[in-house]
Each structure stands twice: as C-alpha cells, then as structure tokens.
Design a protein around this motif. Structure first.
Motif, mmCIF file in Angstrom:
data_model
loop_
_atom_site.group_PDB
_atom_site.id
_atom_site.type_symbol
_atom_site.label_atom_id
_atom_site.label_comp_id
_atom_site.label_asym_id
_atom_site.label_seq_id
_atom_site.Cartn_x
_atom_site.Cartn_y
_atom_site.Cartn_z
ATOM 1 N N LEU A 104 0.841 -1.204 0.000
ATOM 2 C CA LEU A 104 0.000 0.000 0.000
ATOM 3 C C LEU A 104 0.875 1.253 0.000
ATOM 4 O O LEU A 104 0.626 2.201 -0.751
ATOM 5 N N TYR A 105 1.891 1.247 0.817
ATOM 6 C CA TYR A 105 2.797 2.386 0.975
ATOM 7 C C TYR A 105 3.569 2.670 -0.315
ATOM 8 O O TYR A 105 3.868 3.810 -0.628
ATOM 9 N N GLN A 106 3.879 1.605 -1.070
ATOM 10 C CA GLN A 106 4.706 1.765 -2.264
ATOM 11 C C GLN A 106 3.906 2.008 -3.540
ATOM 12 O O GLN A 106 4.502 2.206 -4.595
ATOM 13 N N ILE A 107 2.563 2.015 -3.463
ATOM 14 C CA ILE A 107 1.752 2.274 -4.650
ATOM 15 C C ILE A 107 2.112 3.630 -5.237
ATOM 16 O O ILE A 107 2.245 3.797 -6.442
ATOM 17 N N LYS A 108 2.281 4.603 -4.372
ATOM 18 C CA LYS A 108 2.687 5.950 -4.780
ATOM 19 C C LYS A 108 3.870 6.341 -3.919
ATOM 20 O O LYS A 108 3.971 5.926 -2.776
ATOM 21 N N ASN A 109 4.740 7.169 -4.453
ATOM 22 C CA ASN A 109 5.825 7.638 -3.594
ATOM 23 C C ASN A 109 5.553 9.042 -3.068
ATOM 24 O O ASN A 109 6.348 9.603 -2.342
ATOM 25 N N GLU A 110 4.392 9.601 -3.457
ATOM 26 C CA GLU A 110 4.001 10.895 -2.918
ATOM 27 C C GLU A 110 2.479 11.023 -2.939
ATOM 28 O O GLU A 110 1.804 10.385 -3.742
ATOM 29 N N ILE A 111 1.970 11.831 -2.012
ATOM 30 C CA ILE A 111 0.527 12.044 -1.884
ATOM 31 C C ILE A 111 0.263 13.543 -1.924
ATOM 32 O O ILE A 111 0.922 14.305 -1.208
ATOM 33 N N PRO A 112 -0.704 13.984 -2.738
ATOM 34 C CA PRO A 112 -1.036 15.414 -2.735
ATOM 35 C C PRO A 112 -1.631 15.809 -1.374
ATOM 36 O O PRO A 112 -2.386 15.041 -0.776
ATOM 37 N N CYS A 113 -1.261 16.990 -0.895
ATOM 38 C CA CYS A 113 -1.750 17.464 0.394
ATOM 39 C C CYS A 113 -2.175 18.925 0.260
ATOM 40 O O CYS A 113 -1.331 19.794 0.009
ATOM 41 N N PRO A 114 -3.472 19.212 0.401
ATOM 42 C CA PRO A 114 -3.963 20.578 0.251
ATOM 43 C C PRO A 114 -3.326 21.570 1.230
ATOM 44 O O PRO A 114 -3.108 22.720 0.886
ATOM 45 N N PHE A 115 -3.011 21.137 2.448
ATOM 46 C CA PHE A 115 -2.438 22.059 3.430
ATOM 47 C C PHE A 115 -1.130 22.662 2.922
ATOM 48 O O PHE A 115 -0.874 23.845 3.106
ATOM 49 N N PHE A 116 -0.305 21.846 2.302
ATOM 50 C CA PHE A 116 0.996 22.308 1.814
ATOM 51 C C PHE A 116 0.930 22.810 0.374
ATOM 52 O O PHE A 116 1.937 23.274 -0.154
ATOM 53 N N SER A 117 -0.230 22.677 -0.256
ATOM 54 C CA SER A 117 -0.355 23.000 -1.691
ATOM 55 C C SER A 117 0.756 22.303 -2.462
ATOM 56 O O SER A 117 1.402 22.874 -3.341
#
Length: 151
Positions: free
Chosen positions: A14-27
C-alpha cells in the motif's frame, strides 16, 4: 506472528503504490519514504516496537494516507533542533531543524476514534510521512483507542 508478517507485506505494498501524496495544506505533496515506514515498526532508538503497537500503526496506515490527502487544517506544529546521523571523528554530531506537522481525524460510527497523522521535514528536505497513532479525547466526549483497527 505470521499474521504480523502478512500485515507488514500488505502495508508495504500500500505504501509503495505511490511515492508521494497530494496534500492541500501544503499545496504540494507529502513524500512516502522508508523513514516513515520504518518508524511504524521501530522506535527512534531503532528498537522494534512491540507487536501490538506495530499492528495498530500498520492497520491505521491506509486511513493516515487518506487524512494527508484531505488535510486542510493544521492541529499541531513543532520545530526543534535534532541530532542527525552518527558522531564524527571530531566528536561532534550534526544537527538540523526538524519540523513536525500533525493532522487529526475523527472516524467511526458507534464508537468514535481520533487519530493523529504526523508529517515532518528534516532541514530543508522534503516533507514526508512520519507516523500515525490514536490520540486522546476531545473535551468530555469519550474517544476509544481499543478496537480502532476494526473500524
């Protein structure tokens, strides 16, 4: 113990499906690197967490990644100077500012659970997932910590 091994394997996938996740707080994005995954299994002093703590953190991982994707409001922030790496031949250890951000999420229908998701940045590096844990209570409302992985 085999079920813990299976949980680790599934969580790592699950962790390796993506190496990054979009986060609205940090834009921007929060990086998923080995530091964060290892922190779910090991304490800061590199000793393994006990089995029940590992299970709890791994079971909360999917929810934690979802919290990052929708995080718009910060609940906690901390910055402190921390030692980084091993002591050099000169007897000094490098230190950097480490920033921590915490996002909370309340979930559950019959029983309410509050989790705390931590992301961090070491020095001027990238912001990355660090940890997830159950978190205390809200005012007088009872917040459960047992059975949290079943929700």
């Amino acid at each position: 113990m085999d079920d813990l091994h299976d949980l680790i394997v599934k969580s790592r996938e699950l962790y390796q499906i993506k190496n990054e996740i979009p986060c609205p707080f940090f834009s921007g994005v929060v990086i998923l690197n080995s530091d964060g995954f290892n922190h779910l299994l090991y304490k800061a002093n590199r000793l393994p967490r006990n089995v029940s703590e590992q299970r709890l953190k791994l079971n909360l991982l999917k929810r934690a990644l979802a919290v990052i994707q929708k995080a718009g409001t910060l609940q906690e922030y901390r910055i402190r100077l921390e030692k980084i790496g091993q002591m050099g031949k000169d007897g000094f250890t490098k230190a950097k500012n480490v920033e921590y951000w915490a996002f909370h999420d309340l979930f559950g229908k019959e029983r309410k659970f509050l989790i705390r998701v931590i992301v961090r940045r070491v020095g001027d590096g990238k912001i990355h997932f660090w940890s997830v844990m159950p978190h205390g209570k809200i005012g007088r409302q009872k917040i459960y910590q047992e059975g949290i992985e079943d929700e």
